[in-house]
Design a protein around this motif. Sequence first.
Motif, mmCIF file in Angstrom:
data_model
loop_
_atom_site.group_PDB
_atom_site.id
_atom_site.type_symbol
_atom_site.label_atom_id
_atom_site.label_comp_id
_atom_site.label_asym_id
_atom_site.label_seq_id
_atom_site.Cartn_x
_atom_site.Cartn_y
_atom_site.Cartn_z
ATOM 1 N N THR A 120 -10.156 -5.713 44.341
ATOM 2 C CA THR A 120 -9.579 -5.587 43.006
ATOM 3 C C THR A 120 -10.338 -4.597 42.122
ATOM 4 O OG1 THR A 120 -10.805 -7.583 42.348
ATOM 5 C CG2 THR A 120 -8.495 -7.852 42.979
ATOM 6 N N SER A 121 -11.477 -4.117 42.588
ATOM 7 C CA SER A 121 -12.194 -3.065 41.867
ATOM 8 C C SER A 121 -11.645 -1.684 42.194
ATOM 9 C CB SER A 121 -13.684 -3.106 42.212
ATOM 10 O OG SER A 121 -13.877 -2.932 43.607
ATOM 11 N N MET A 122 -10.721 -1.616 43.154
ATOM 12 C CA MET A 122 -10.145 -0.331 43.575
ATOM 13 C C MET A 122 -8.799 -0.102 42.896
ATOM 14 S SD MET A 122 -10.873 -0.354 47.677
ATOM 15 C CE MET A 122 -12.531 -0.209 48.327
ATOM 16 N N ASP A 123 -8.515 1.152 42.606
ATOM 17 C CA ASP A 123 -7.198 1.528 42.101
ATOM 18 C C ASP A 123 -6.604 2.595 43.013
ATOM 19 O OD1 ASP A 123 -8.589 3.832 41.449
ATOM 20 O OD2 ASP A 123 -8.568 3.454 39.288
ATOM 21 N N HIS A 128 -6.566 6.943 47.319
ATOM 22 C CA HIS A 128 -6.126 8.252 47.806
ATOM 23 C C HIS A 128 -7.273 9.250 47.948
ATOM 24 C CE1 HIS A 128 -1.832 7.342 46.108
ATOM 25 N NE2 HIS A 128 -2.113 6.658 47.195
ATOM 26 N N GLN A 129 -8.112 9.328 46.939
ATOM 27 C CA GLN A 129 -9.117 10.383 46.913
ATOM 28 C C GLN A 129 -10.348 10.052 47.746
ATOM 29 O OE1 GLN A 129 -10.012 11.533 42.871
ATOM 30 N NE2 GLN A 129 -7.906 12.094 42.407
ATOM 31 N N GLU A 130 -10.770 8.792 47.750
ATOM 32 C CA GLU A 130 -11.999 8.435 48.447
ATOM 33 C C GLU A 130 -11.751 7.855 49.836
ATOM 34 O OE1 GLU A 130 -14.780 6.223 46.107
ATOM 35 O OE2 GLU A 130 -14.229 7.253 44.257
ATOM 36 N N LEU A 131 -10.746 6.991 49.958
ATOM 37 C CA LEU A 131 -10.467 6.360 51.251
ATOM 38 C C LEU A 131 -9.455 7.145 52.074
ATOM 39 C CD1 LEU A 131 -10.332 2.577 50.254
ATOM 40 C CD2 LEU A 131 -12.294 3.977 50.892
ATOM 41 N N LYS A 132 -8.787 8.098 51.434
ATOM 42 C CA LYS A 132 -7.802 8.948 52.108
ATOM 43 C C LYS A 132 -6.649 8.140 52.708
ATOM 44 C CE LYS A 132 -10.064 12.693 51.182
ATOM 45 N NZ LYS A 132 -9.536 13.635 50.142
ATOM 46 N N LEU A 133 -6.279 7.050 52.021
ATOM 47 C CA LEU A 133 -5.106 6.279 52.412
ATOM 48 C C LEU A 133 -3.919 6.787 51.608
ATOM 49 C CD1 LEU A 133 -6.605 2.661 52.511
ATOM 50 C CD2 LEU A 133 -6.193 4.204 54.425
ATOM 51 N N THR A 134 -2.816 7.032 52.266
ATOM 52 C CA THR A 134 -1.669 7.642 51.585
ATOM 53 C C THR A 134 -0.739 6.622 50.940
ATOM 54 O OG1 THR A 134 -0.452 7.682 53.685
ATOM 55 C CG2 THR A 134 -1.710 9.658 53.092
ATOM 56 N N ASP A 135 -0.805 5.359 51.352
ATOM 57 C CA ASP A 135 0.034 4.321 50.750
ATOM 58 C C ASP A 135 -0.391 4.057 49.309
ATOM 59 O OD1 ASP A 135 1.426 3.976 53.095
ATOM 60 O OD2 ASP A 135 0.336 2.180 53.714
ATOM 61 N N ASN A 136 0.530 3.523 48.512
ATOM 62 C CA ASN A 136 0.095 3.015 47.216
ATOM 63 C C ASN A 136 -0.597 1.669 47.431
ATOM 64 O OD1 ASN A 136 2.058 0.851 47.172
ATOM 65 N ND2 ASN A 136 3.609 2.317 46.488
ATOM 66 N N VAL A 137 -1.149 1.100 46.374
ATOM 67 C CA VAL A 137 -1.962 -0.103 46.517
ATOM 68 C C VAL A 137 -1.161 -1.255 47.118
ATOM 69 C CG1 VAL A 137 -3.218 -1.889 45.263
ATOM 70 C CG2 VAL A 137 -3.588 0.507 44.691
ATOM 71 N N THR A 138 0.042 -1.467 46.637
ATOM 72 C CA THR A 138 0.851 -2.578 47.151
ATOM 73 C C THR A 138 1.193 -2.379 48.618
ATOM 74 O OG1 THR A 138 1.792 -3.045 44.968
ATOM 75 C CG2 THR A 138 3.008 -3.859 46.877
ATOM 76 N N GLU A 139 1.591 -1.176 48.987
ATOM 77 C CA GLU A 139 1.922 -0.899 50.385
ATOM 78 C C GLU A 139 0.722 -1.116 51.294
ATOM 79 O OE1 GLU A 139 5.320 2.580 49.586
ATOM 80 O OE2 GLU A 139 3.205 3.106 49.896
#
Length: 237
Positions: A120-123, A128-139
Amino acid sequence: MTNSIYVALDFPNWQETSTFLERNDLKGVPVKVGMELFYNEGLKVIEKLKKNNHRIFLDLKLHDIPTTVMKAMHVLSKLEVDIVNIHALGGSEMIQRAKEGLTNGNPTYDTKLIAVTILTSMDEQMLHQELKLTDNVTEAAVHFSKLAHTNGADGVVCSVHEASAIKKACGEEFLTVTPGIRLSHTKADDQKRIATPGFARQHGADYIVIGRSITKSDHPRENYEQAVREWEEALCN
């Protein structure tokens, strides 16, 4: 008191923890024990809390190779806490072995295995920028929840804002444990995806974790009772 609200014992030692619980008449409420307290006090802190009839969520967020996690869970199963957790990011085999360690270590006690999805500390920017995950948070949270569900976990740690989507994807019996809970008059601190107890219950949370809104307040017992009222009244509105 309700068994659905866990108070986060974010204290460095047993002395401060015990003083807080006794001074504020919180003996017996469900509690979350995190890394700081557990690493400083060890297994004895769980034993002391259980003697005072606290239900316990042991929040260690294990994340390692599957065999190491399995062996650790085998040890932790002996503590007979209610909830333990791992990181879903550890993958399918790690989740399976964690469940195996719990089950084989203590087959007579039903400790729930919960997998952390997105902290919950992540937005979304961090995702996207640090973890390089392309999904939005909910996805991303739903994806990790499906992974956890498929591989034997009993539920997930997630933000309140993803709980209903996770229930839809994994079923109503799949547990959602939601930190980042704040009472309406308290500040967010370092949490980015927060909610009140009432909002949490209305949006699919089975259990909530409250820390600083209670532990850092001038009136911890009153704030705990307010949280219980908001939780219990939520489905009546």
